[in-house]
Design an enzyme around this catalytic site. Structure first.
Site, PDB file in Angstrom:
ATOM      1  N   LYS A   1      -1.573  -0.217   2.215  1.00 41.85           N
ATOM      2  CA  LYS A   1      -1.528  -0.214   0.749  1.00 41.85           C
ATOM      3  C   LYS A   1      -2.080   1.081   0.171  1.00 41.85           C
ATOM      4  CE  LYS A   1      -1.196  -5.139   0.172  1.00 41.85           C
ATOM      5  NZ  LYS A   1      -1.251  -5.490   1.610  1.00 41.85           N
TER       6      LYS A   1
HETATM    7  C1  LIG Z   1      -0.267  -6.218   2.219  1.00 35.47           C
HETATM    8  C2  LIG Z   1      -0.133  -6.152   3.696  1.00 35.47           C
HETATM    9  C3  LIG Z   1       1.051  -6.553   4.366  1.00 35.47           C
HETATM   10  C4  LIG Z   1       2.252  -7.143   3.648  1.00 35.47           C
HETATM   11  O1  LIG Z   1       2.821  -6.266   2.739  1.00 35.47           O
HETATM   12  P1  LIG Z   1       4.015  -6.732   1.770  1.00 35.47           P
HETATM   13  O2  LIG Z   1       3.884  -5.891   0.562  1.00 35.47           O
HETATM   14  O3  LIG Z   1       3.791  -8.158   1.556  1.00 35.47           O
HETATM   15  O4  LIG Z   1       5.254  -6.445   2.492  1.00 35.47           O
HETATM   16  C5  LIG Z   1       1.104  -6.425   5.745  1.00 35.47           C
HETATM   17  N1  LIG Z   1       0.054  -5.943   6.441  1.00 35.47           N
HETATM   18  C6  LIG Z   1      -1.100  -5.562   5.855  1.00 35.47           C
HETATM   19  C7  LIG Z   1      -2.224  -5.067   6.694  1.00 35.47           C
HETATM   20  C8  LIG Z   1      -1.232  -5.629   4.461  1.00 35.47           C
HETATM   21  O5  LIG Z   1      -2.393  -5.251   3.880  1.00 35.47           O
END
Ligand SMILES: *Cc1c(COP(=O)(O)O)cnc(C)c1O
Length: 473
Positions: A112
């Site tokens: 993120k």
């Molecule tokens: C947020 C997150 C995801 C999932 O991301 P999406 O936006 O739902 O596709 C997968 N892995 C980690 C470590 C995350 O923080």
């Protein structure tokens, strides 16, 4: 570039407004009116460029005239200068046709950061231009709060307040938030559960007078700019592996459908993506959809990959909009039904259309642990449980009939193994060390305030500290 709502009834907006607005006024999500196109020659010309430069080329068409190219380049450089790998998002090879794209070299060790480090700076730039301030308020179970805090810390026109349930996050998670001492960062340890935190945030946003007075804003996963920033690494990794002269398949561990939707966008913009594999954990609402054409809500089960433990994949609405031929009224009706009945179904034609690009695999907890262990043994490489869901799905997808054997299979590495040390230690027998940037985490001073589980108390706390209120003319 103009942006339209997936529900067809909100105003058409330019980039700046889409950035600051987030959710559309009709409850929909903003998408670009059309996809910028990159020719094979333009994609080939991205080979060997630094990540920042690929990022500028890929994102510039989405900005319209909102931000001049030079200013944008400076923002992008600054956003990725804080990553602790010179390649920003390096590729690691697992076997002759499979790679992991490591998206976890940012400040909080998860993917993120790639979008949020840019988003915070874009917010600040646009707010400065307008002479405005906002107050970001959010709730976290521990996992995503730190990424939002790192995105907003020290930004001149943003104050951020993050509620976490007191005593219910891991120590690493808490310290990644409370160890940030910037004056515009406010950590609230709520006497309650994560659901209580979420309910309070919702109550603040749903009170229109409060929302306006505090100038509330969110940096949540439905913001278009987050998707935009994620499109970049599909291009960057694709050209590194031979695109546009080699087909690609991406395997995306996902819950909200945000990351894999960005891959879909890259494909729509000209990247030769042959297949997108949705990798689900036990919370397999997406895998069940691609099997059956029915999206049906079920209760959430906690798993080893908590960032994918979701009940509703909010970004899926963006794909649904295309499956409905960009008919906002049809999407609106479908989403109303989903809210009322907890399920909806697409037509056989729409499902066939989706399956031309997507496939899905569900990976249970045992397979996740076996993959963390097996990848260490086979490749000498340690993956976190989210990435492991992707690696397991990639192995299943590699056997899918119809996948070009020459295609490069790229698994998105969404978190650093040290972010989930207990599961990794259990699977592999060794505990992953925190990277140098976080080595002193346990020595850092912490700052947070404990508040009762009470909307008025939180509202008052925010109002006394948010500069959008205290420094309002
Ligand atoms: C947020 C997150 C995801 C999932 O991301 P999406 O936006 O739902 O596709 C997968 N892995 C980690 C470590 C995350 O923080």
């Amino acid at each position: 570039m103009r942006y339209v709502s997936t529900r067809g009834a909100a105003p058409v907006l330019g980039f700046e407004d889409v950035l600051l607005t987030g959710l559309a006024r009709d409850g929909g999500l903003y998408v670009p009116e059309s996809w910028p196109q990159f020719s094979a020659a333009e994609i080939r010309a991205m080979r060997g460029l630094p990540y920042d430069e690929v990022a500028v080329r890929v994102m510039l068409p989405f900005l319209g005239d909102a931000i001049p190219e030079d200013a944008f380049r400076a923002i992008v450089r600054d956003a990725y200068a804080g990553f602790d790998h010179a390649a920003v998002v390096p590729l690691v090879q697992l076997d002759q046709r499979t790679w992991v794209l490591e998206l976890f070299h940012g400040p909080t060790l998860a993917f993120k950061d790639v979008a949020l480090q840019l988003l915070g700076r874009l917010f600040d730039h646009v707010l400065a231009k307008r002479g405005e301030r906002v107050t970001v308020v959010g709730a976290t179970s521990g996992d995503t709060g730190s990424a939002a805090i790192e995105a907003c810390r020290d930004r001149r026109n943003i104050d951020i307040f993050i509620l976490h349930p007191r005593g219910r996050t891991s120590e690493v998670q808490r310290r990644q938030m409370t160890g940030v001492l910037s004056s515009n960062v406010h950590n609230i340890a709520l006497e309650g559960t994560f659901d209580d935190c979420q309910d309070i945030v919702k109550a603040l946003f749903n009170d229109a007078a409060c929302r306006d007075r505090l100038k509330l804003s969110a940096v949540n996963s439905i913001n278009w700019a987050r998707i935009m920033a994620q499109i970049v690494y599909y291009f960057a990794s694709g050209v590194a592996l031979g695109a546009p002269d080699r087909p690609l398949a991406f395997v995306v561990p996902t819950g909200n459908f945000g990351n894999v939707y960005a891959a879909y966008a890259a494909r729509a913009m000209g990247l030769p993506v042959e297949r997108l594999v949705v990798a689900s954990n036990t919370n397999d609402i997406l895998a069940r959809f691609f099997e059956s054409g029915t999206m049906a809500m079920t209760p959430v089960t906690p798993t080893l990959s908590p960032s994918m433990d979701i009940q509703i994949s909010s970004n899926f609405e963006r794909l649904l909009f295309d499956l409905h031929g960009r008919d906002g009224a049809a999407v609106d009706e479908t989403m109303r039904r989903f809210r009322a009945e907890g399920r909806f179904r697409v037509t056989d034609d729409q499902l066939r259309h989706a399956l031309a690009t997507f496939s899905a695999h569900r990976v249970d907890e045992d397979a996740t642990m076996a993959t963390v262990a097996g990848t260490k043994v086979r490749c000498g490489y340690t993956v976190d449980p989210h990435t492991a869901v992707g690696v397991a799905a990639a192995r299943a997808a590699a056997d899918d009939a119809g996948l070009d054997p020459a295609a490069a299979l790229v698994v998105l590495g969404t978190a650093h193994p040290a972010k989930f040390p207990d599961a990794v230690e259990k699977a592999t027998g060794s505990r992953p060390a925190l990277p140098p940037r976080l080595a002193d985490l346990f020595e850092r001073e912490e700052r947070f305030d404990v508040l009762p589980n009470d909307v008025a108390a939180v509202q008052d706390y925010v109002a006394r500290r948010a500069r959008a209120v205290t420094e309002a003319a």
